[in-house]
Design an enzyme around this catalytic site. Structure first.
Site, PDB file in Angstrom:
ATOM      1  N   LYS A 264      -1.778 -20.441  -5.581  1.00  0.00           N
ATOM      2  CA  LYS A 264      -2.708 -19.738  -4.696  1.00  0.00           C
ATOM      3  C   LYS A 264      -4.076 -20.408  -4.793  1.00  0.00           C
ATOM      4  O   LYS A 264      -4.446 -20.907  -5.861  1.00  0.00           O
ATOM      5  CB  LYS A 264      -2.864 -18.275  -5.149  1.00  0.00           C
ATOM      6  CG  LYS A 264      -1.676 -17.375  -4.862  1.00  0.00           C
ATOM      7  CD  LYS A 264      -1.972 -15.947  -5.300  1.00  0.00           C
ATOM      8  CE  LYS A 264      -0.769 -15.029  -5.125  1.00  0.00           C
ATOM      9  NZ  LYS A 264      -0.370 -14.818  -3.724  1.00  0.00           N
ATOM     10  N   ARG A 338       9.990 -10.701  -5.176  1.00  0.00           N
ATOM     11  CA  ARG A 338      11.364 -10.381  -4.753  1.00  0.00           C
ATOM     12  C   ARG A 338      12.385 -10.911  -5.752  1.00  0.00           C
ATOM     13  O   ARG A 338      13.471 -10.350  -5.895  1.00  0.00           O
ATOM     14  CB  ARG A 338      11.606 -10.915  -3.337  1.00  0.00           C
ATOM     15  CG  ARG A 338      11.545 -12.406  -3.220  1.00  0.00           C
ATOM     16  CD  ARG A 338      11.323 -12.880  -1.781  1.00  0.00           C
ATOM     17  NE  ARG A 338       9.930 -12.684  -1.337  1.00  0.00           N
ATOM     18  CZ  ARG A 338       9.495 -12.973  -0.114  1.00  0.00           C
ATOM     19  NH1 ARG A 338      10.319 -13.463   0.795  1.00  0.00           N
ATOM     20  NH2 ARG A 338       8.231 -12.756   0.204  1.00  0.00           N
TER      21      ARG A 338
HETATM   22  N1  BES Z   1       1.562 -10.795  -4.918  1.00  0.00           N
HETATM   23  C1  BES Z   1       1.652 -11.443  -3.657  1.00  0.00           C
HETATM   24  C2  BES Z   1       1.375 -10.521  -2.480  1.00  0.00           C
HETATM   25  C3  BES Z   1      -0.002  -9.925  -2.392  1.00  0.00           C
HETATM   26  C4  BES Z   1      -0.944 -10.487  -1.564  1.00  0.00           C
HETATM   27  C5  BES Z   1      -0.325  -8.783  -3.073  1.00  0.00           C
HETATM   28  C6  BES Z   1      -2.195  -9.923  -1.456  1.00  0.00           C
HETATM   29  C7  BES Z   1      -1.579  -8.217  -2.979  1.00  0.00           C
HETATM   30  C8  BES Z   1      -2.518  -8.797  -2.152  1.00  0.00           C
HETATM   31  C9  BES Z   1       3.059 -12.030  -3.485  1.00  0.00           C
HETATM   32  O1  BES Z   1       3.693 -12.424  -4.630  1.00  0.00           O
HETATM   33  C10 BES Z   1       2.922 -13.232  -2.624  1.00  0.00           C
HETATM   34  O2  BES Z   1       2.268 -14.151  -3.043  1.00  0.00           O
HETATM   35  N2  BES Z   1       3.518 -13.206  -1.453  1.00  0.00           N
HETATM   36  C11 BES Z   1       3.465 -14.305  -0.550  1.00  0.00           C
HETATM   37  C12 BES Z   1       4.831 -14.475   0.061  1.00  0.00           C
HETATM   38  C13 BES Z   1       4.992 -15.738   0.822  1.00  0.00           C
HETATM   39  C14 BES Z   1       4.899 -16.941  -0.091  1.00  0.00           C
HETATM   40  C15 BES Z   1       6.336 -15.712   1.518  1.00  0.00           C
HETATM   41  C16 BES Z   1       2.417 -13.989   0.514  1.00  0.00           C
HETATM   42  O3  BES Z   1       2.281 -12.839   0.904  1.00  0.00           O
HETATM   43  O4  BES Z   1       1.736 -14.912   0.927  1.00  0.00           O
HETATM   44 MN    MN Z   2       3.207 -14.377  -5.215  1.00  0.00          MN
END
Ligand code: BES
Ligand code: MN
Ligand code: ZN
Length: 483
Positions: A264, A338
């Site tokens: 990230k 997931r």
């Molecule tokens: N923990 C994040 C989702 C999240 C985003 C929670 C903002 C709280 C605030 C999750 O693990 C994630 O990174 N999801 C990705 C999925 C994608 C790579 C398919 C996302 O939402 O970008």
């Molecule tokens: Mn994530």
């Protein structure tokens, strides 16, 4: 902190602060009349002139009032009387409590927060939430919980129930607010042990070796990047008859989500201590169920990992084998929640639950779809989803369903393995994530709740400090205890 009922002659008794809820039709509120008489008409004068607003969540402070022994009075607008519900009650009481908590007080008395028993509990929860901030680790705190909250016109028994629920919301909030160097899989499991011991929940904690022998390859794949070893916590609450199948509560407990090799950016990573909010929600609900002696059986499965990068972290293109036997192709290491839940859901199935609900800060896409105040519901069983939606509505929290058409599953077909851990592109990302989870629940009625928006407030609200919100602990505590 203590929450107690107030005496009938409340306006003649001393306190540090008297919080008065003022609705638009204050003329028909008897407590305004009682207070006004002692204040020699000051209150009606101020209200009639319009100098004291009745708009919801507006605050007016009267210092050193003459005629009553309260040291100060805080008037809080409670808005249009006919719009009084569990949400407005929570917010108005929370707003007043938060404003009052900026100084150290012993005794705070609330009047004008009645209505239905559920509305009374919502107000009490609001006040408990409003007085607790996210400055756990600051030497100079900004919010202080008073020693006593007194409630005028609310029965002791209902106050007790609300107190148990409010404290459980604050438990979830505290866990979310603890930074990842304080709260990691092992220390979260210790927190669960403490709750289990105090409220007599059954508990089992799986360490890394046990997770390996249970072949939780999906969860373990995520965990590999961190020196902090993973845990899986199973909690039992038995309040129903021994023959009835439990409801399974499953929580995503990623104590920090760096994204892994799909790293990230700094801005997106900054608040990722909140990625265990699903786990905190589940622990909060279990604590509340036990304290309320809910007449149901519950089993909680909490998956705890840290998603980091290292020489041994899982990589793009890796194939993981989940506990269920399904193989998963990794297309994005940031879609880790997931993967953790896949194994947790499979463990849940082992308890033959009547139904399953999971809580997870799963996707940014859910925030894009519904904003920051509404959790997304996705299900394989409309009846179970509706039950949850109606409970949230009744207890003043915000959820909304997203569609689960079969064709979304086409997006997660694997190239070299059974399935892959992301859809094709970003669109519908909350749903493709849910479709992935659905692969691990067989036909058991299941609802997935994506709390990525509401679980963590980036900025404060008038009724709640920024940080963990404890979203949906209240709804499920109320629903499962049959309120
Ligand atoms: N923990 C994040 C989702 C999240 C985003 C929670 C903002 C709280 C605030 C999750 O693990 C994630 O990174 N999801 C990705 C999925 C994608 C790579 C398919 C996302 O939402 O970008
Ligand atoms: Mn994530
Ligand atoms: Zn995550």
């Amino acid at each position: 902190m203590q929450c107690i009922a107030s005496l009938p002659n409340w306006f003649q008794l001393p306190c540090d602060c008297l919080v008065v809820g003022v609705p638009d039709d204050w003329k028909s509120a008897s407590y305004i009349g009682e207070l006004d008489a002692s204040l020699s008409g000051l209150l009606t004068k101020l209200l009639e002139s319009g100098d004291v607003p009745t708009k919801a969540n507006t605050l007016t402070m009267l210092l050193a009032p003459v005629g009553i022994p309260a040291k100060q009075v805080v008037l809080v607008g409670t808005g249009v009387s006919s719009e009084w519900n569990t949400s407005t009650a929570f917010r108005a009481a929370g707003t007043a409590a938060k404003s009052v908590a900026n100084r150290r007080l012993e005794r705070v008395r609330f009047v004008g927060f009645t209505g239905s028993p559920a509305e009374q509990r919502a107000a009490i929860c609001g006040a408990l939430v409003g007085s607790v901030g996210q400055d756990l680790l600051r030497k100079e705190k900004s919010l202080f919980q008073p020693e006593v909250y007194e409630w005028v016109g609310i029965e002791e028994e209902n106050i007790k129930r609300a107190f148990a629920i409010g404290e459980s919301v604050n438990l979830a909030r505290r866990l979310v607010n603890l930074p990842a160097n304080y709260l990691y899989p092992e220390s979260f499991a210790n927190e669960a042990q403490i709750v289990a011991q105090q409220y007599k929940l059954g508990i089992e904690v799986w360490d890394k070796a046990k997770l390996e022998s249970e072949r939780c390859g999906s969860l373990l794949g995520v965990a590999r990047g961190s020196v902090k070893e993973p845990r899986l916590v199973i909690l039992h609450y038995r309040g129903g008859d021994s023959a009835s199948a439990p409801i399974a509560l499953v929580g995503k407990g990623v104590t920090f989500d760096s994204g892994g090799y799909s790293l990230k950016p700094t801005d997106g990573m900054l608040t990722m201590k909140c990625d265990m909010a699903g786990a905190a929600t589940v622990l909060g609900i279990m604590q509340a169920a036990a304290r309320l002696q809910a007449s149901c059986n519950l089993v909680a499965i909490i998956g705890l990992v840290e998603n980091l990068v290292s020489g041994d972290a899982f990589k793009l293109g890796d194939v993981l084998t989940a506990r269920s036997g399904k193989t998963i192709e990794i297309h994005n290491t940031d879609a880790e929640g997931r993967l953790v839940l896949a194994d947790c859901l499979d463990v849940a199935l082992g308890f033959s639950p009547a139904k399953i609900v999971d809580f997870a800060t799963l996707t940014g896409a859910c925030c894009v779809a519904l904003g920051n105040d509404i959790s997304g519901l996705m299900t394989n069983n409309i009846a179970w989803q509706s039950e949850i939606q109606q409970a949230a509505e009744r207890f003043g929290e915000y959820v909304w369903p997203l569609p689960m058409h079969g064709f979304f599953s086409e997006q997660i077909v694997g190239k070299v393995a059974d399935i892959k851990n992301v859809g094709e592109g970003r669109w519908g990302g909350a749903i493709t994530a849910a479709k992935f989870l659905e692969e691990f629940v067989n036909k058991t009625p299941w609802t997935h709740i994506d709390i990525a928006g509401p679980a963590f407030l980036d900025s404060p609200k008038p009724w709640c400090d920024a940080g963990g919100s404890g979203a949906l602990v209240r709804t499920f505590a109320e629903m499962l205890s049959g309120s």
